[in-house]
Design a protein around this motif. Structure first.
Motif, PDB file in Angstrom:
ATOM      1  N   PRO A  44      46.356  -1.148  42.807  1.00  0.00           N
ATOM      2  CA  PRO A  44      47.080  -2.103  41.942  1.00  0.00           C
ATOM      3  C   PRO A  44      48.564  -2.163  42.277  1.00  0.00           C
ATOM      4  O   PRO A  44      49.149  -1.192  42.767  1.00  0.00           O
ATOM      5  CB  PRO A  44      46.844  -1.534  40.536  1.00  0.00           C
ATOM      6  CG  PRO A  44      45.591  -0.737  40.648  1.00  0.00           C
ATOM      7  CD  PRO A  44      45.576  -0.176  42.028  1.00  0.00           C
ATOM      8  N   GLY A  45      49.178  -3.297  41.993  1.00  0.00           N
ATOM      9  CA  GLY A  45      50.574  -3.512  42.341  1.00  0.00           C
ATOM     10  C   GLY A  45      51.516  -2.503  41.729  1.00  0.00           C
ATOM     11  O   GLY A  45      52.494  -2.080  42.375  1.00  0.00           O
ATOM     12  N   ASP A  46      51.264  -2.081  40.497  1.00  0.00           N
ATOM     13  CA  ASP A  46      52.138  -1.095  39.857  1.00  0.00           C
ATOM     14  C   ASP A  46      52.106   0.239  40.595  1.00  0.00           C
ATOM     15  O   ASP A  46      53.138   0.906  40.745  1.00  0.00           O
ATOM     16  CB  ASP A  46      51.717  -0.875  38.400  1.00  0.00           C
ATOM     17  CG  ASP A  46      52.029  -2.074  37.517  1.00  0.00           C
ATOM     18  OD1 ASP A  46      52.924  -2.863  37.893  1.00  0.00           O
ATOM     19  OD2 ASP A  46      51.376  -2.230  36.469  1.00  0.00           O
TER      20      ASP A  46
END
Length: 432
Positions: A276-278
């Motif tokens: 995921p981007g986070d």
């Protein structure tokens, strides 16, 4: 010359180790019975250690760990007395351990807040009592395997608990990523950093334990279960945990086949962009050497060097109260938080116990690796991998101690000490 000093000291430690069992001999003789593959003290330590890590932080008191270690010691001495076996000589933990613990006591004498320093010293003694028990009681392969299994169970349980709390939206801690506050998985250990360190410490022995199951079905079942703590570790957003596990993985790959390091690095880089981007943003923040990306560590370390120049000889004592008292005159006022410690394990020990405490700390904290390497070389190929796993765990902790003071939370200290004790058990050369 050294032998003239070492041998009498070992005899004194040996007599001290045996004394409690001698006192218990009249009461305990013949009253201990083996429960399946283990003696009662082994079951007590294995099950108790697993339970200790599974208790949620809100219901945990560090005094429980002290009482648990004390009870485990008494039960170990009782079983030794009942069997007519001499307890293991605690000198086997190494001179570095005992000199370090001595300095933890002595630095209390000149600490400004003596009670705070003594409290932390008690936790250190508790941790190394657990290390002693692990080294003394789990040298046999089957016993060590059982303790590792108990730790694996605690790892999986805490992962399930942490994931359940995380996905119900009850996480108490967040981390800023961009303009968002992202929740962090903490599980039973109060803070995400603590749980990240816990996962990184126990995943290598858990992995090797799973791979050594005889049944293919059991191997796959346990490997799939280990995906849970891996997922939990990702959701801690703990860069220290990620770094520590990465270092541990490098050690395992090095022992498996050095040629695997390059393809593993490629796979890791590709895998990063599938996350995921986070998680990607949090990971990539490690590549920016600034105070913003490092949570103020560079400023804090610079300020702590001022403390070190003044207190390098004797240290300031243990505990956050003594640290903060010494820190205030050197604070630049640029940090927007009150640091409880120096955010580096090596620096914290140096600041707390002075040069003698620091050097003795290095003697056992890093000195275990040559011992593990020698023991692995002298062991058949089938039984080397548990030693490699312990090397990987302790190497990850050694690397993780650069950006973090991993012993700040007592249960992480206790976990490290149990792993260290298993490493001592695996490198023992004295007869049973």
């Amino acid at each position: 010359m050294l032998d003239r000093i070492r041998i009498p000291v070992e005899r004194v430690f040996g007599a001290l180790s045996a004394f409690p069992a001698r006192l218990l001999m009249p009461l305990a003789a013949g009253k201990s019975r083996r429960l399946g593959p283990l003696w009662p003290h082994q079951w007590f330590l294995a099950v108790g250690a697993a339970v200790m890590f599974c208790v949620p932080h809100a219901y945990w008191n560090n005094l429980y760990g002290v009482l648990f270690a004390a009870a485990a010691l008494v039960l170990y001495w009782w079983d030794c007395a009942a069997r007519g076996v001499r307890p293991w000589n605690c000198a086997g933990l190494g001179g570095g351990v005992w000199l370090f613990l001595l300095m933890c006591l002595l630095c209390t004498l000149w600490a400004v807040y003596r009670a705070a320093s003594l409290r932390v010293a008690v936790f250190y003694f508790t941790g190394f009592a657990l290390a002693y028990l692990a080294a003394a009681a789990f040298r046999e392969k089957e016993a060590a395997d059982t303790l590792t299994a108990a730790l694996c169970a605690a790892l999986v349980f805490t992962a399930v608990y942490g994931l359940a709390v995380y996905f119900t939206g009850e996480s108490a801690y967040t981390v800023p990523i961009g303009e968002r506050l992202v929740p962090r998985l903490c599980s039973t250990l109060e803070h995400a950093i603590n749980y990240g360190e816990f996962c990184a410490l126990l995943l290598p022995p858990a992995l090797i334990w799973a791979l050594r199951r005889r049944s293919r079905g059991a191997r796959w079942a346990f490997l799939l279960l280990l995906l849970l703590p891996c997922a939990a570790l990702i959701l801690t957003y703990s860069r220290t945990g990620w770094i520590a596990l990465g270092a541990a993985a490098l050690v395992l790959l090095w022992h498996r086949d050095k040629r695997l390091l390059i393809p593993a690095a490629v796979l890791a880089a590709v895998g990063l962009f599938l996350l995921p981007g986070d998680v990607q943003a949090r990971f990539l923040s490690m590549l920016h050497p600034s105070d913003v990306s490092s949570s103020g560590r560079f400023t804090l370390w610079g300020e702590c060097l001022g403390i070190l120049r003044k207190h390098w000889l004797l240290g300031v004592g243990l505990g956050q109260e003594n640290f903060y008292n010494a820190y205030l005159p050197f604070s630049t006022g640029t940090l927007d938080f009150q640091p409880p410690h120096s955010n580096m394990g090596y620096l914290e020990i140096f600041l707390s116990t002075g040069i003698v405490g620091f050097l003795s700390f290095l003697l056992f904290f890093l000195g275990i690796f040559p011992r593990l390497r020698r023991a692995a070389r002298q062991t058949d190929a089938e039984n080397r991998w548990p030693l490699y796993a312990l090397s990987a765990s302790l190497a990850g902790a050694a690397v993780g101690s650069i950006p973090e003071y991993i012993w700040f939370y007592p249960r992480i200290l206790f976990a490290w000490c149990i792993v260290f004790g298993l490493a001592q058990a695996g490198t023992r050369t004295d007869p049973e």
